[in-house]
Enzyme design. Sequence first.
Site, mmCIF file in Angstrom:
data_model
loop_
_atom_site.group_PDB
_atom_site.id
_atom_site.type_symbol
_atom_site.label_atom_id
_atom_site.label_comp_id
_atom_site.label_asym_id
_atom_site.label_seq_id
_atom_site.Cartn_x
_atom_site.Cartn_y
_atom_site.Cartn_z
ATOM 1 N N PHE A 1 0.853 -1.192 0.000
ATOM 2 C CA PHE A 1 0.000 0.000 0.000
ATOM 3 C C PHE A 1 0.886 1.239 0.000
ATOM 4 O O PHE A 1 1.679 1.426 0.922
ATOM 5 C CB PHE A 1 -0.896 -0.027 1.242
ATOM 6 N N LEU B 1 0.996 5.045 0.354
ATOM 7 C CA LEU B 1 0.309 6.262 0.789
ATOM 8 C C LEU B 1 1.307 7.336 1.226
ATOM 9 O O LEU B 1 1.276 8.460 0.750
ATOM 10 C CB LEU B 1 -0.652 5.939 1.943
ATOM 11 N N PHE C 1 8.530 4.551 2.637
ATOM 12 C CA PHE C 1 8.225 3.627 3.742
ATOM 13 C C PHE C 1 7.141 2.623 3.371
ATOM 14 O O PHE C 1 6.227 2.359 4.152
ATOM 15 C CB PHE C 1 7.819 4.390 5.009
ATOM 16 N N GLU D 1 1.162 3.424 10.227
ATOM 17 C CA GLU D 1 -0.305 3.423 10.098
ATOM 18 C C GLU D 1 -0.962 4.391 11.078
ATOM 19 O O GLU D 1 -2.029 4.120 11.636
ATOM 20 C CB GLU D 1 -0.861 2.002 10.234
ATOM 21 N N GLY D 2 -0.311 5.525 11.254
ATOM 22 C CA GLY D 2 -0.830 6.570 12.136
ATOM 23 C C GLY D 2 -0.116 6.572 13.467
ATOM 24 O O GLY D 2 -0.209 5.608 14.224
ATOM 25 N N ARG E 1 -5.263 -0.579 11.702
ATOM 26 C CA ARG E 1 -4.927 -0.257 13.084
ATOM 27 C C ARG E 1 -5.306 -1.374 14.048
ATOM 28 O O ARG E 1 -4.648 -1.589 15.062
ATOM 29 C CB ARG E 1 -5.569 1.078 13.465
ATOM 30 N N ASP F 1 -8.295 2.192 9.246
ATOM 31 C CA ASP F 1 -9.098 1.749 10.391
ATOM 32 C C ASP F 1 -8.887 0.260 10.630
ATOM 33 O O ASP F 1 -8.660 -0.186 11.760
ATOM 34 C CB ASP F 1 -10.592 2.026 10.154
ATOM 35 N N GLY G 1 3.444 12.437 5.573
ATOM 36 C CA GLY G 1 3.324 11.254 6.410
ATOM 37 C C GLY G 1 1.986 11.237 7.109
ATOM 38 O O GLY G 1 1.001 10.689 6.608
#
Length: 384
Positions: free
Chosen positions: A123, A125, A156, A363-364, A243, A240, A131
């Site tokens: 993925f 993004l 990344f 991922e956040g 996570r 979502d 970031g």
Amino acid sequence: MSYPLNDEQLMIQAMVREFARKVVATTAAERDRTKEFPADNLKQMGELGLMGMAIPPEYGGEGADTVSYVLALSEIAYACASTAVVMSVHNSIVCESINRWGNEEQKKKYLRRLARGKVIGAFGLTEPEAGSDPSAQTTTAEKDGDVYVVNGTKRFTTTGKNSGLVIVTAKTDEAKKHHGISAFIIEKGTEGFIVGREEDKLGLRASDTTDLIFENCRVPAENLLGKEGDGFKIAMTALDSGRIGIAAQSVGVAQAAFDAAVKYAKKREQFGQKISKFQGLRWIIADMATEIEAARQLMLSAAAMKDAGKNFTAQASMAKLFASEMVNRITGKAIQMFGGYGFTKDYPVERFYRDARVFTIYEGTSEIQRLVISNHILKDKRKP
């Protein structure tokens, strides 16, 4: 609230636990040293159905629920965090996005190969200057007849080198800001698709993390995922689910570190007795066990909410936030319990400590999770 597991979930957990500890764990330390991608692990996981757990059976998947998936992912993470992160991105983000947003042709073309592990998904993004704020990305996709011409760099990217296809976000309409971002399925081998440098990381060393460079990369228009402008929504929805996957990885690594520390404490002697007899250390063990169980329940709660069709955004962020910070505390305490030995590569807790560090970042970040949670509580419609 505790979530009792049904017979099928318990069976999946037991099967994956046996496989993970007999097969995956045996090469984890060596892979950490050599950075060898766990291709053979993933091949066997594909044969066991672990690479397409939530994909419907009509597309070659297992049709398993999210609770079963996070139980399986935790067991893989217990054995090898590098293998687990590949499984997590592949299932939680790539397979799920194509299953949810793809048209029938895309599902038939890609999901069967993904479900069997014949192709590993990635993925794209994050960018060098985008970031935590994906709306700031600069990768573009311009329509040119029956293709989109993609230009830009993604950074990344987990499994960037070893994946067979990547879901990539790019701006199709600059004026619409985040509503002008679209998502594309781009296969390896597409002209203008270049794998850039591979990062030399602190942990998760057997999982490659690379730049992806697009130079006038001509992507068939039929590979647009969803509609133009859906990219930001696709990415946020995928995160979502991702996570919850990070929470599962965190629980798995924390449990592995805890089990290793308890085993060591039962055999290590100091001052004429096992160190497990010292009250100070027993209290540390009690706190560690409590934190791991709290994280596991948050993980299962978010997974159960997703399975029930409820909005689970805030719960996923809570699970990710608490579990990722928990595993950093647990692995740190495990090293402390080992003393000087914990700082060496003779024991696995050193690897667990390094692998866990990125869980509060990718991922956040933890800061982004707190923003998501507070926005939900305060009913602020802004969404990072």
